[in-house]
Design an enzyme around this catalytic site. Structure first.
Site, short mmCIF file in Angstrom:
data_model
loop_
_atom_site.label_atom_id
_atom_site.label_comp_id
_atom_site.label_asym_id
_atom_site.label_seq_id
_atom_site.Cartn_x
_atom_site.Cartn_y
_atom_site.Cartn_z
N LEU A 95 0.84 -1.20 0.00
CA LEU A 95 0.00 0.00 0.00
C LEU A 95 0.87 1.24 0.00
O LEU A 95 1.97 1.24 0.57
CB LEU A 95 -0.92 0.01 1.22
CG LEU A 95 -1.84 -1.20 1.38
CD1 LEU A 95 -2.91 -0.90 2.43
CD2 LEU A 95 -2.46 -1.64 0.09
N GLY A 140 0.94 -5.18 1.34
CA GLY A 140 -0.07 -5.19 0.29
C GLY A 140 0.40 -5.88 -0.98
O GLY A 140 -0.42 -6.43 -1.73
N ASN A 164 4.43 -7.56 6.68
CA ASN A 164 5.32 -6.92 7.66
C ASN A 164 4.66 -5.75 8.40
O ASN A 164 5.34 -4.95 9.04
CB ASN A 164 6.59 -6.42 6.94
CG ASN A 164 6.30 -5.34 5.92
OD1 ASN A 164 5.25 -5.37 5.29
ND2 ASN A 164 7.21 -4.40 5.75
N GLU A 165 3.34 -5.64 8.31
CA GLU A 165 2.64 -4.47 8.87
C GLU A 165 3.06 -4.15 10.30
O GLU A 165 3.26 -2.99 10.66
CB GLU A 165 1.12 -4.68 8.83
CG GLU A 165 0.48 -4.45 7.47
CD GLU A 165 0.56 -5.65 6.57
OE1 GLU A 165 1.29 -6.62 6.89
OE2 GLU A 165 -0.09 -5.64 5.51
C1 LIG Z 1 -7.59 -2.28 12.94
C2 LIG Z 1 -6.90 -2.52 11.63
C3 LIG Z 1 -7.10 -1.38 10.69
C4 LIG Z 1 -6.19 -1.39 9.51
C5 LIG Z 1 -4.83 -0.88 9.81
C6 LIG Z 1 -3.99 -0.44 8.65
C7 LIG Z 1 -3.68 -1.51 7.66
C8 LIG Z 1 -2.68 -1.09 6.65
C9 LIG Z 1 -2.13 -2.24 5.90
C10 LIG Z 1 -0.91 -1.85 5.19
C11 LIG Z 1 -0.38 -2.53 4.21
C12 LIG Z 1 0.83 -2.11 3.48
O1 LIG Z 1 1.06 -2.55 2.39
S1 LIG Z 1 1.85 -0.97 4.20
C13 LIG Z 1 3.25 -0.76 3.17
C14 LIG Z 1 4.34 -1.73 3.56
N1 LIG Z 1 5.45 -1.57 2.66
C15 LIG Z 1 6.71 -1.57 3.03
O2 LIG Z 1 7.02 -1.69 4.21
C16 LIG Z 1 7.71 -1.35 1.97
C17 LIG Z 1 8.61 -0.21 2.23
N2 LIG Z 1 9.56 -0.07 1.14
C18 LIG Z 1 10.71 -0.77 1.10
O3 LIG Z 1 11.01 -1.61 1.95
C19 LIG Z 1 11.61 -0.45 -0.04
O4 LIG Z 1 11.20 0.79 -0.61
C20 LIG Z 1 11.64 -1.51 -1.16
C21 LIG Z 1 10.23 -1.88 -1.61
C22 LIG Z 1 12.35 -2.78 -0.63
C23 LIG Z 1 12.39 -0.96 -2.37
O5 LIG Z 1 13.65 -0.52 -1.98
P1 LIG Z 1 14.49 0.44 -2.95
O6 LIG Z 1 15.84 0.62 -2.31
O7 LIG Z 1 14.41 -0.08 -4.35
O8 LIG Z 1 13.69 1.82 -2.99
P2 LIG Z 1 13.60 2.94 -1.84
O9 LIG Z 1 14.72 3.89 -2.06
O10 LIG Z 1 13.43 2.34 -0.50
O11 LIG Z 1 12.21 3.61 -2.21
C24 LIG Z 1 12.07 4.49 -3.32
C25 LIG Z 1 11.04 5.55 -2.97
O12 LIG Z 1 9.77 4.93 -2.78
C26 LIG Z 1 9.26 5.23 -1.49
N3 LIG Z 1 8.47 4.11 -1.00
C27 LIG Z 1 8.89 2.87 -0.73
N4 LIG Z 1 7.89 2.10 -0.32
C28 LIG Z 1 6.77 2.87 -0.35
C29 LIG Z 1 5.39 2.63 -0.03
N5 LIG Z 1 4.92 1.45 0.37
N6 LIG Z 1 4.54 3.66 -0.18
C30 LIG Z 1 4.98 4.88 -0.59
N7 LIG Z 1 6.25 5.14 -0.89
C31 LIG Z 1 7.15 4.15 -0.77
C32 LIG Z 1 10.50 5.52 -0.65
O13 LIG Z 1 10.17 6.29 0.49
C33 LIG Z 1 11.36 6.26 -1.65
O14 LIG Z 1 10.87 7.58 -1.75
P3 LIG Z 1 11.81 8.83 -2.00
O15 LIG Z 1 12.81 8.84 -0.86
O16 LIG Z 1 10.89 9.99 -2.01
O17 LIG Z 1 12.47 8.54 -3.33
#
Ligand SMILES: CCCCCCCCC/C=C/C(=O)SCCNC(=O)CCNC(=O)[C@H](O)C(C)(C)COP(=O)(O)OP(=O)(O)OC[C@H]1O[C@@H](n2cnc3c(N)ncnc32)[C@H](O)[C@@H]1OP(=O)(O)O
Length: 289
Positions: A95, A140, A164-165
């Site tokens: 997400l 997501g 990993n939430e």
């Molecule tokens: C009661 C219950 C009720 C409900 C309660 C609530 C329920 C919610 C459920 C949630 C579900 C989810 O999916 S939550 C999302 C979980 N996702 C994650 O944890 C992934 C996080 N991202 C990463 O680990 C990494 O970005 C990865 C995907 C490995 C790629 O690594 P890279 O080195 O290639 O790239 P990065 O340099 O890290 O990222 C490039 C840019 O993209 C951005 N970016 C990375 N992931 C992003 C993301 N998910 N959303 C937006 N932006 C993101 C970074 O900040 C950087 O932005 P700039 O610095 O500006 O360039």
């Protein structure tokens, strides 16, 4: 009914955005964030996620994806879809955190309805869905893969998959959890969800998060051969079986959809949750520098 109504809303949203699909022969259509290679004669389409830099599931992405999926669903010639990333290395970062951070309640509600819609449409799809996971796939992104009928992951230890939430200070909703439990079993899910574990391909295979791990350059050919195997099964029997396995779980969300949206909005609006997301976003930024 609820699905159809929500679909209409998304289609309207799509036309509001003014997206025009470019038709290249009969075989290819694309909008900005999803590329579809559609082989109507074979009955198979490849949907490539194309939302740089990390295929996060933003509202715009979800809208475009759902419109593309609906086009395929509405054309009875298509029986199977392969989901993959246009950018090998990241299948989907899950997400879009920016849709859940610093916005207003109406936005959170709109976003969450679209996330629910994505899950319901994929989970209940009559088509065969094969996921070619050619990169990292947290939260997501993992959920999208979990909706598919068969998952193939590239054998690259740098790639991980899982829900990993909890590491972000948020909670996987009950339908993420149910989908995960039905895939890996209760104990594994309980353990992995609390710790917010992400697994490299070999471990993901062992736990049953994915069905196969193959060398990176064979992910797509493998997806095609798996699809051929599934296409050999008569649609009606496969679809009835899929529906029998999945309907109750999807209905569970459908019947409490509005309450789930309200839960999400109040949860994500909390100061403590916004702080957690802020900290996580800062961590992502620092990783770069
Ligand atoms: C009661 C219950 C009720 C409900 C309660 C609530 C329920 C919610 C459920 C949630 C579900 C989810 O999916 S939550 C999302 C979980 N996702 C994650 O944890 C992934 C996080 N991202 C990463 O680990 C990494 O970005 C990865 C995907 C490995 C790629 O690594 P890279 O080195 O290639 O790239 P990065 O340099 O890290 O990222 C490039 C840019 O993209 C951005 N970016 C990375 N992931 C992003 C993301 N998910 N959303 C937006 N932006 C993101 C970074 O900040 C950087 O932005 P700039 O610095 O500006 O360039």
């Amino acid at each position: 009914m609820a699905l159809a109504a929500a679909g209409r809303v998304l289609l309207q949203a799509g036309s509001r955005l003014g997206r025009r699909e470019v038709v290249d022969g009969a075989r290819r259509f694309a909008n900005k964030r999803v590329e579809v290679e559609a082989d109507e004669a074979a009955g198979i389409a490849v949907m490539k996620l194309k939302n740089p830099p990390v295929n996060s599931l933003s509202l715009e992405f979800l809208t475009e994806f759902l419109i593309s999926l609906e086009k395929l669903e509405n054309n009875k010639n298509f029986r199977g879809v392969i989901l993959t990333s246009e950018r090998p290395g990241v299948f989907s970062a899950g997400l879009d955190l920016m849709e859940m951070y610093g916005r207003n309640p109406a936005h959170y509600a709109e976003y969450w309805r679209a996330v629910q819609e994505l899950w319901l449409r994929l989970y209940l799809s009559n088509m065969i869905l094969v996921c070619a996971i050619n990169g990292t796939s947290p939260a997501g992104g993992c959920l999208m893969a979990l909706t598919c009928d068969h998952r193939i992951m590239a054998d690259n230890p740098k790639y991980t998959i899982g829900l990993n939430e909890s590491q972000l200070g948020i909670v996987a909703p009950f339908w993420f959890k149910d989908n995960f439990v039905n895939t890996v079993g209760y104990r594994t899910a309980e353990h992995a969800l609390q710790l917010g574990l992400l697994f490299p391909p070999a471990e993901a295979l062992k736990l049953g998060i994915v069905d196969e791990v193959v060398p990176e350059d064979q992910v797509h050919s493998k997806a095609q051969s798996v699809m051929a195997q599934w296409m050999a099964i008569p649609d009606h029997s496969r679809q009835l079986t899929k529906n029998m396995m999945r309907k109750a779980m999807a209905d569970n969300l459908i019947k409490q959809r509005e309450a789930d949206i309200q839960n999400f909005v109040s949860f994500i609006s909390r100061d403590s949750i916004q702080k957690s997301l802020h900290t996580y976003l800062e961590k992502l930024k620092q990783k770069k520098g």
